[in-house]
Design a protein around this motif. Structure first.
Motif, PDB file in Angstrom:
ATOM      1  N   ALA A  34       0.827  -1.205   0.000  1.00 54.81           N
ATOM      2  CA  ALA A  34       0.000   0.000   0.000  1.00 54.81           C
ATOM      3  C   ALA A  34       0.861   1.255   0.000  1.00 54.81           C
ATOM      4  CB  ALA A  34      -0.936  -0.004   1.210  1.00 54.81           C
ATOM      5  N   GLY A  35       1.925   1.243   0.792  1.00 54.07           N
ATOM      6  CA  GLY A  35       2.809   2.407   0.830  1.00 54.07           C
ATOM      7  C   GLY A  35       3.513   2.631  -0.493  1.00 54.07           C
ATOM      8  N   TYR A  36       3.984   1.550  -1.106  1.00 49.22           N
ATOM      9  CA  TYR A  36       4.689   1.685  -2.380  1.00 49.22           C
ATOM     10  C   TYR A  36       3.754   2.216  -3.461  1.00 49.22           C
ATOM     11  CZ  TYR A  36       8.299   0.777  -5.843  1.00 49.22           C
ATOM     12  OH  TYR A  36       9.268   0.933  -6.810  1.00 49.22           O
ATOM     13  N   LEU A  37       2.549   1.637  -3.543  1.00 48.42           N
ATOM     14  CA  LEU A  37       1.607   2.084  -4.567  1.00 48.42           C
ATOM     15  C   LEU A  37       1.139   3.514  -4.311  1.00 48.42           C
ATOM     16  CD1 LEU A  37      -0.624  -1.062  -5.218  1.00 48.42           C
ATOM     17  CD2 LEU A  37       1.215  -0.133  -6.628  1.00 48.42           C
ATOM     18  N   SER A  38       0.992   3.889  -3.051  1.00 45.99           N
ATOM     19  CA  SER A  38       0.597   5.255  -2.731  1.00 45.99           C
ATOM     20  C   SER A  38       1.608   6.256  -3.277  1.00 45.99           C
ATOM     21  CB  SER A  38       0.475   5.414  -1.211  1.00 45.99           C
ATOM     22  OG  SER A  38       0.309   6.772  -0.855  1.00 45.99           O
ATOM     23  N   ALA A  39       2.875   5.984  -3.050  1.00 42.56           N
ATOM     24  CA  ALA A  39       3.904   6.897  -3.544  1.00 42.56           C
ATOM     25  C   ALA A  39       4.001   6.855  -5.063  1.00 42.56           C
ATOM     26  CB  ALA A  39       5.255   6.552  -2.909  1.00 42.56           C
ATOM     27  N   LEU A  40       3.746   5.688  -5.648  1.00 44.95           N
ATOM     28  CA  LEU A  40       3.704   5.585  -7.107  1.00 44.95           C
ATOM     29  C   LEU A  40       2.594   6.470  -7.674  1.00 44.95           C
ATOM     30  CD1 LEU A  40       4.474   4.144  -9.827  1.00 44.95           C
ATOM     31  CD2 LEU A  40       2.773   2.410  -9.216  1.00 44.95           C
ATOM     32  N   LEU A  41       1.429   6.411  -7.040  1.00 46.21           N
ATOM     33  CA  LEU A  41       0.300   7.235  -7.486  1.00 46.21           C
ATOM     34  C   LEU A  41       0.587   8.725  -7.317  1.00 46.21           C
ATOM     35  CD1 LEU A  41      -2.514   5.048  -5.926  1.00 46.21           C
ATOM     36  CD2 LEU A  41      -2.222   5.459  -8.373  1.00 46.21           C
ATOM     37  N   ASP A  42       1.434   9.047  -6.347  1.00 47.03           N
ATOM     38  CA  ASP A  42       1.819  10.442  -6.129  1.00 47.03           C
ATOM     39  C   ASP A  42       2.920  10.891  -7.083  1.00 47.03           C
ATOM     40  OD1 ASP A  42       0.001  10.649  -4.099  1.00 47.03           O
ATOM     41  OD2 ASP A  42       1.458  10.532  -2.463  1.00 47.03           O
TER      42      ASP A  42
END
Length: 324
Positions: free
Chosen positions: A270-278
């Motif tokens: 979740a953290g990795y994808l969140s930063a990817l989306l950002d």
């Protein structure tokens, strides 16, 4: 918290089984009270992303029962869109029991054979993509295809739809030996790799994704050379690495007092994808991933300790370091 609107299409679509979770305080044979919640790798990721402010849709099947209602109610309360979920009147919602035996050892008992989640159908998938804008990311794990032929076909259909819609694909290998053998997993997952943009795995799971009879001495490089944009390796207490065509980077784990490792990998994703989306760079993605993973291991439960965006700085931050 109310469900985040996905009218314009969600940031992330997750696809998988969510079960009712019962957590005891000791040996099951001794009885006693149990805490009731829900658990599922894909919905854990969905909740983690929703708490970080992203719009997320969970697609899966639950039984037409009170357990299924608990699953849907919990996800809605956490801001996850469940409009693409289906109810199966002919099968029950799955069940998972957690049995703590030692401070760092918890036995897990599954009751999911023949569950509604295992009967997820390819026909259930198109509705999850139905919106004015398709999801930016499709997140799958290696758990769902292991549940049975129908769920496996549903995942394959989701991969094809993701390609048609230009949706990025994230795969967390999440191998479960109690669901299928390494040979079965490899035969399936290596067929998925041409669709995958971001691959997340532990180091012992990477060989499951390599071509048959291909080189195994440098799996990260082989996968990147084969077209996977980012190969992210979870190393537990040693942090994580991310491999791209340009570099390999490492981020150390956050130092916290670990109380429950269940759900840590999902929080990391979740953290990795969140930063990817950002639209951040890879070091920042790793940094956020090890941070959200640390929140998970420092808390009891699958997803209950997932941080909000405002809480991310509580553990401090630091960039990943280039190791190649």
């Amino acid at each position: 918290m109310t469900a985040a609107p996905c009218d314009a299409g969600p940031d992330v679509l997750t696809l998988g089984e969510t079960m009712v979770a019962l957590r005891g305080s000791g040996p099951l044979k001794l009885g006693g009270a149990m805490n009731v919640s829900v658990a599922g790798a894909e919905s854990n990721v969905a909740i983690g992303l929703a708490r970080l402010g992203h719009t997320v849709r969970w697609a899966g099947a639950v039984g037409d029962d009170e357990a299924g209602e608990l699953v849907l109610r919990t996800l809605r309360a956490e801001g996850v869109d469940v409009t693409a979920a289906t109810r199966d009147p002919a099968a029950p919602t799955g069940l998972i029991l957690f049995e703590p035996r030692l401070p760092e050892v918890t036995r897990v008992h599954y009751y999911r054979a023949g569950s509604a989640g295992s009967r997820l159908s390819p026909d259930d998938v198109p509705a999850a993509f139905a919106a004015p804008r398709p999801p930016r990311v499709l997140h799958l794990t290696g758990i769902t295809p292991a549940l049975g032929p129908s769920a496996r076909d549903a995942c394959r259909h989701a991969l094809r739809l993701a390609r048609e819609h230009g949706t990025e694909v994230c795969l967390d290998v999440n191998f479960r030996s109690r669901l299928w053998s390494r040979e079965e997993a490899a035969a399936e997952l290596r067929e998925w790799i041409p669709y995958v943009d971001v691959l997340i795995a532990s180091d012992d799971e990477l060989p499951l994704c390599l071509p048959e009879n291909g080189p195994t001495d440098a799996p990260e490089k082989s996968l990147v050379d084969g077209g996977v944009r980012e190969v992210v390796v979870k190393l537990g207490a040693d942090g994580a690495t991310a491999h791209t065509a340009d570099a390999a980077l490492h981020a150390p784990a956050r130092e916290v007092r670990a109380v429950d490792a269940v759900g840590a990998g999902d929080a990391f994703v979740a953290g990795y994808l969140s930063a990817l989306l950002d639209s951040t760079d890879v070091p920042t993605r790793l940094d956020r991933a090890v941070t959200t993973g640390a929140f998970a291991v420092a808390s009891h439960g699958d997803w209950e300790g997932a941080p909000t965006r405002a809480e991310l700085d509580l553990l401090g931050s630091g960039p990943g370091t280039v190791v190649r």
